[in-house]
Design an enzyme around this catalytic site. Structure first.
Site, PDB file in Angstrom:
ATOM      1  N   ARG A 158      -1.851  22.885  -9.119  1.00 28.91           N
ATOM      2  CA  ARG A 158      -0.456  23.283  -8.980  1.00 28.91           C
ATOM      3  C   ARG A 158      -0.048  24.064 -10.219  1.00 28.91           C
ATOM      4  O   ARG A 158      -0.502  23.791 -11.320  1.00 28.91           O
ATOM      5  CB  ARG A 158       0.453  22.060  -8.795  1.00 28.91           C
ATOM      6  CG  ARG A 158       0.373  21.449  -7.413  1.00 28.91           C
ATOM      7  CD  ARG A 158       0.937  22.389  -6.349  1.00 28.91           C
ATOM      8  NE  ARG A 158       0.871  21.832  -5.004  1.00 28.91           N
ATOM      9  CZ  ARG A 158      -0.114  22.069  -4.150  1.00 28.91           C
ATOM     10  NH1 ARG A 158      -1.141  22.833  -4.519  1.00 28.91           N
ATOM     11  NH2 ARG A 158      -0.085  21.546  -2.945  1.00 28.91           N
ATOM     12  N   GLU A 178       6.515  30.918  -7.759  1.00 28.91           N
ATOM     13  CA  GLU A 178       5.855  31.686  -6.688  1.00 28.91           C
ATOM     14  C   GLU A 178       6.901  32.199  -5.709  1.00 28.91           C
ATOM     15  O   GLU A 178       7.796  31.439  -5.312  1.00 28.91           O
ATOM     16  CB  GLU A 178       4.829  30.798  -5.958  1.00 28.91           C
ATOM     17  CG  GLU A 178       3.684  30.348  -6.841  1.00 28.91           C
ATOM     18  CD  GLU A 178       2.635  29.526  -6.099  1.00 28.91           C
ATOM     19  OE1 GLU A 178       2.751  29.364  -4.857  1.00 28.91           O
ATOM     20  OE2 GLU A 178       1.684  29.051  -6.742  1.00 28.91           O
ATOM     21  N   HIS A 226      -1.958  32.247  -4.332  1.00 32.50           N
ATOM     22  CA  HIS A 226      -2.012  30.929  -3.696  1.00 32.50           C
ATOM     23  C   HIS A 226      -2.687  31.012  -2.317  1.00 32.50           C
ATOM     24  O   HIS A 226      -2.128  30.573  -1.307  1.00 32.50           O
ATOM     25  CB  HIS A 226      -0.607  30.331  -3.568  1.00 32.50           C
ATOM     26  CG  HIS A 226      -0.616  28.833  -3.526  1.00 32.50           C
ATOM     27  ND1 HIS A 226       0.409  28.057  -4.019  1.00 32.50           N
ATOM     28  CD2 HIS A 226      -1.534  27.943  -3.042  1.00 32.50           C
ATOM     29  CE1 HIS A 226       0.135  26.775  -3.840  1.00 32.50           C
ATOM     30  NE2 HIS A 226      -1.034  26.675  -3.242  1.00 32.50           N
TER      31      HIS A 226
END
Length: 267
Positions: free
Chosen positions: A142, A171, A190
Site C-alpha cells: 500500500r 492515487e 496500481h
C-alpha cells in the site's frame, strides 16, 4: 468477513519479478536509447543469483515472489508479524522488530504489506538510511507504507540502485508529484493485481464459490479477515489447497450458476 487472499499472488509476484529484472538489467535505459536511436552500452548490471532479498510481508504474495526469486538463486529472508515454521521458499524468517538490522543486509527490499495503522510510514527516513548503498526497493503493498518525501530524497541522492512502485500515498499520482522526475524509478498505476490476469479472476471465483458453499452448508470459510489486525487469518494458505477444496464442493451446475449470478449481482 472474508477477502480474496491468494487470488492476486501470482499476478503480483510476476509483476515484481519483471520490475526487478528491468531495474537490475537497466532495461529502462536501453528502451530510452532505442527511442532515441542510440547504440550505447549502459555498463555494469546486477544479478539476482547470489543476491540477498528481504521480503517485508511474507504472506501469499511475499511467498509467491520468494518462490520465483529462489528459482533465480537468491537468498531470501522473510519478515512477518510472528515467526512460524519457515517455508521452503525462505532461507530465514524474522519479525518487524529486527527490520532495520535486516535492511542493512539486503540487496533487494520487497514490500508486500497491507495498509494498517501499524504499517503507516513503516518506511521513512530512518528505514531508508538503514538500507544498503545500491539496494533496490519494490513496493506492491500500500502506498501509505512509504513516506514519499523520504523515498524521493534517497532516490535523488543516488543511494538506491533503483525502485519500483505500483502503489502510492495519493492515487492517481498527481502530475506535479516529485516521483515522476526521480531517477531510476519505475512507476505503474496500481496494476500489478486487479483483473488484468484471467488466472486471478478464476481464483476469485473459486474463493467466492467456496465461501458461499460454506455459508449454505454452515462450514468453515477460507480467507477470513482478522478484524483486529486487518490481515487474513489464513494468510499462509496456499492456493493449491484452496483449489483442491473447491473441487470437492458437491453442487449441481444449476446451484453453481445461481451462485455466480449472485456474485455478479453483488458486483
Amino acid at each position: 468477513l472474508t477477502n480474496a487472499t491468494g487470488a492476486y499472488a501470482t499476478a503480483i509476484a510476476e509483476h515484481m519479478t519483471g520490475q526487478l529484472l528491468m531495474l537490475l538489467k537497466k532495461f529502462p535505459v536501453y528502451l530510452e536509447n532505442q527511442k532515441n536511436r542510440i547504440w550505447k552500452d549502459a555498463g555494469r548490471v546486477r544479478p539476482i543469483i547470489g543476491s540477498h532479498i528481504l521480503i517485508v510481508g511474507a504472506g501469499d504474495i511475499g511467498m509467491e515472489f520468494a518462490s520465483r526469486m529462489k528459482a533465480f538463486g537468491a537468498y531470501i529472508t522473510g519478515i512477518r508479524r510472528t515467526v512460524r515454521e519457515k517455508p521452503d521458499c525462505m532461507d530465514e524468517m524474522d519479525t518487524a522488530e529486527n527490520l532495520e538490522k535486516r535492511l542493512a543486509q539486503a540487496d533487494v527490499v520487497a514490500v508486500c504489506l497491507p495498509g494498517t495503522r501499524e504499517t503507516f510510514h513503516l518506511f521513512s527516513e530512518r528505514q531508508f538510511a538503514a538500507m544498503k548503498e545500491g539496494a533496490v526497493f519494490l513496493n506492491v503493498g500500500r502506498g501509505n507504507i512509504v513516506d514519499t518525501e523520504a523515498l524521493v530524497k534517497v532516490l535523488k541522492e543516488g543511494k538506491l540502485w533503483g525502485a519500483s512502485l505500483d502503489v502510492f500515498e495519493q492515487e492517481p499520482l498527481p502530475e506535479d508529484s516529485e516521483l515522476w522526475s526521480c531517477p531510476n524509478l519505475l512507476i505503474t498505476p496500481h496494476v500489478s493485481g486487479g483483473f488484468h490476469l484471467p488466472y486471478t479472476v478464476d481464483r476469485i471465483v473459486e474463493i467466492s464459490l467456496k465461501n458461499l458453499a460454506a455459508y449454505i452448508h454452515h462450514e468453515e470459510y477460507v480467507s477470513v479477515v482478522d478484524r483486529a489486525t486487518g490481515y487474513a487469518a489464513e494468510a499462509d494458505t496456499k492456493m493449491e489447497q484452496l483449489v483442491t477444496a473447491t473441487k470437492n464442493i458437491d453442487q449441481s451446475s444449476a446451484q453453481i450458476g445461481s451462485i455466480i449470478k449472485t456474485i455478479e449481482d453483488i458486483a
